[in-house]
Structure formats: structure tokens, C-alpha cells
Write a protein that holds these residues in place. Sequence first.
Motif, PDB file in Angstrom:
ATOM      1  N   ASP A   1       5.245   6.869   7.605  1.00  0.00           N
ATOM      2  CA  ASP A   1       5.000   6.895   6.368  1.00  0.00           C
ATOM      3  C   ASP A   1       4.418   8.574   5.219  1.00  0.00           C
ATOM      4  O   ASP A   1       3.433   8.729   6.448  1.00  0.00           O
ATOM      5  CB  ASP A   1       3.972   5.741   5.742  1.00  0.00           C
TER       6      ASP A   1
ATOM      7  N   SER B   1       7.870   5.745   1.863  1.00  0.00           N
ATOM      8  CA  SER B   1       8.369   5.138   3.684  1.00  0.00           C
ATOM      9  C   SER B   1       8.737   6.060   3.692  1.00  0.00           C
ATOM     10  O   SER B   1       9.417   6.428   4.097  1.00  0.00           O
ATOM     11  CB  SER B   1       8.604   3.497   3.160  1.00  0.00           C
ATOM     12  N   HIS B   2       8.808   5.338   5.826  1.00  0.00           N
ATOM     13  CA  HIS B   2       9.451   6.695   6.401  1.00  0.00           C
ATOM     14  C   HIS B   2      10.829   5.861   6.817  1.00  0.00           C
ATOM     15  O   HIS B   2      11.549   6.858   6.652  1.00  0.00           O
ATOM     16  CB  HIS B   2       9.074   5.600   7.796  1.00  0.00           C
ATOM     17  N   ASP B   3      11.070   4.613   5.698  1.00  0.00           N
ATOM     18  CA  ASP B   3      12.760   4.320   6.124  1.00  0.00           C
ATOM     19  C   ASP B   3      12.978   4.494   4.947  1.00  0.00           C
ATOM     20  O   ASP B   3      14.504   4.565   4.420  1.00  0.00           O
ATOM     21  CB  ASP B   3      13.256   2.644   6.264  1.00  0.00           C
ATOM     22  N   ARG B   4      12.507   5.466   3.741  1.00  0.00           N
ATOM     23  CA  ARG B   4      12.677   6.033   2.635  1.00  0.00           C
ATOM     24  C   ARG B   4      13.195   4.859   1.717  1.00  0.00           C
ATOM     25  O   ARG B   4      13.907   4.957   0.896  1.00  0.00           O
ATOM     26  CB  ARG B   4      14.393   7.125   2.775  1.00  0.00           C
ATOM     27  N   SER B   5      12.479   3.164   1.825  1.00  0.00           N
ATOM     28  CA  SER B   5      13.075   3.138   0.973  1.00  0.00           C
ATOM     29  C   SER B   5      12.261   1.888  -0.120  1.00  0.00           C
ATOM     30  O   SER B   5      12.195   0.793  -0.820  1.00  0.00           O
ATOM     31  CB  SER B   5      13.689   0.893   1.821  1.00  0.00           C
TER      32      SER B   5
ATOM     33  N   PRO C   1      15.811   8.939   8.380  1.00  0.00           N
ATOM     34  CA  PRO C   1      15.032   8.238   8.363  1.00  0.00           C
ATOM     35  C   PRO C   1      13.544   9.116   8.548  1.00  0.00           C
ATOM     36  O   PRO C   1      13.561  10.569   9.276  1.00  0.00           O
ATOM     37  CB  PRO C   1      14.217   6.934   9.179  1.00  0.00           C
TER      38      PRO C   1
END
Length: 223
Positions: free
Chosen positions: A13, A86-90, A9
Amino acid sequence: MTNQSILEPLPEDQWWIESPELRDFVATVREVSNSTADNRVETLNRLEPYFQELLAQKGWLAEEYAQINPASGMGGGIGQWLLFRSHDRSLTVFSLVIPPGSQTPVHDHLAWGLIGLYQGNQEEIVYRRVDHGHAEGHAELEVVEERSLKPGDIYRLLPPHGDIHAVKTISQIPSVSIHVLGNDTGCVWRHQFIPESHSVKSFRSGYSNAPCQEEEEKAHVSI
């Protein structure tokens, strides 16, 4: 093969353009995708009208992200410009710029999503994989659909449906398509297919304006 689940992660963002239109759209995507996580058909149904509005609003996409890229990771001068991650790369939003006469490799995306044409005209060939994928480096594809695309046209990705395709610019100006995908598309390892030789290989397209985290870490180590 590396996949999204083991990408680290990000601290936060990431935004590459200042655009109220894009920020509002991303907020809507997050709200809708979170509330329909168990039904991606519903996700796409609800998001498509908002995406149509974004494509119709000219001026929000900075000119620098509508340019070709001679050093493209996809070849052919194709620019893949990251706009949001997005920060979680989703979730990623990026523009794909294809010069006149150039064509993408046949490739997959491995994520649900929407792709809409913002500028220019394209021809798209959609494929379906018909082998079981058990033989290393081998893949059998069949053509599902061929279509012409004009600005405002949208197509859906819902793997395995619609996930394998190639697109070619048929206008005199570069085509620009906006991608909204449920993974970190440029940094995941995906598949590039060569239908003529019934073969497939792993590839990572990268982005024209942003390194993948693994590449950035490697660069820091080498300094």
C-alpha cells in the motif's frame, strides 16, 4: 484500451500523508467494500456517513495537497494529488484541486465511488451516454442533471450512473474535492468526451505527485 485489470500490483500500500483520520477511514472503506462486494449500492450507502465525517474534519488534508498544478495532466491548472493507493490498485483516495473559473474536461471514472467537496464551491454537469459506442471516436451524450455543490456535499459514482461529468469551480478560492474510488483512477485509461463535436478519446489523467508504475519503469530504463 488499457484497463485496471492489467495494471501490475504494487509491492505494498502507498500513503502520501500521515493522517490518523484518513487511515481510519481507509480501514472502514476496506471492511465495508469487502463485505458488500456483490452490492455496490449497499457499499455506498454504508460508507457515505463515514465519508461525511471525514469531510467535516478540517486539518487532516496537508496543505500541499490542496494546491493547483500548472503542469496538470487534466489541464487548466487542475491538481490531482494521490493520498492513498492500495497495493492491488483496487482503491484510491485523492484530492482534486480546481482553480477558480477552471473546469474539468467531461470525463468518466470507470469505478464505483464517492466524491465529496472539501473546500470551495462547484457547478457540476452530469451526463449519460446514449449511443452504443460502436463508432470509433464518436459518442452521444445527454445532460442528466446540473447542480451546485458546497463543502460537505457528496455525489456517487456507480457506473454507468453518475459516472460521466464535468465540474467547474465557481468560488473565489480553488475547490478541493476528495475522491474515494474503486480503481487506480489516475493510471487507468478512461474517456474524455467533447459533447460539442460528439467525440470521445482515451486519456489518462495521472497524478500530480506520483507516477503511474508504467511511467516509473520507463524513467528507470532511460537513466
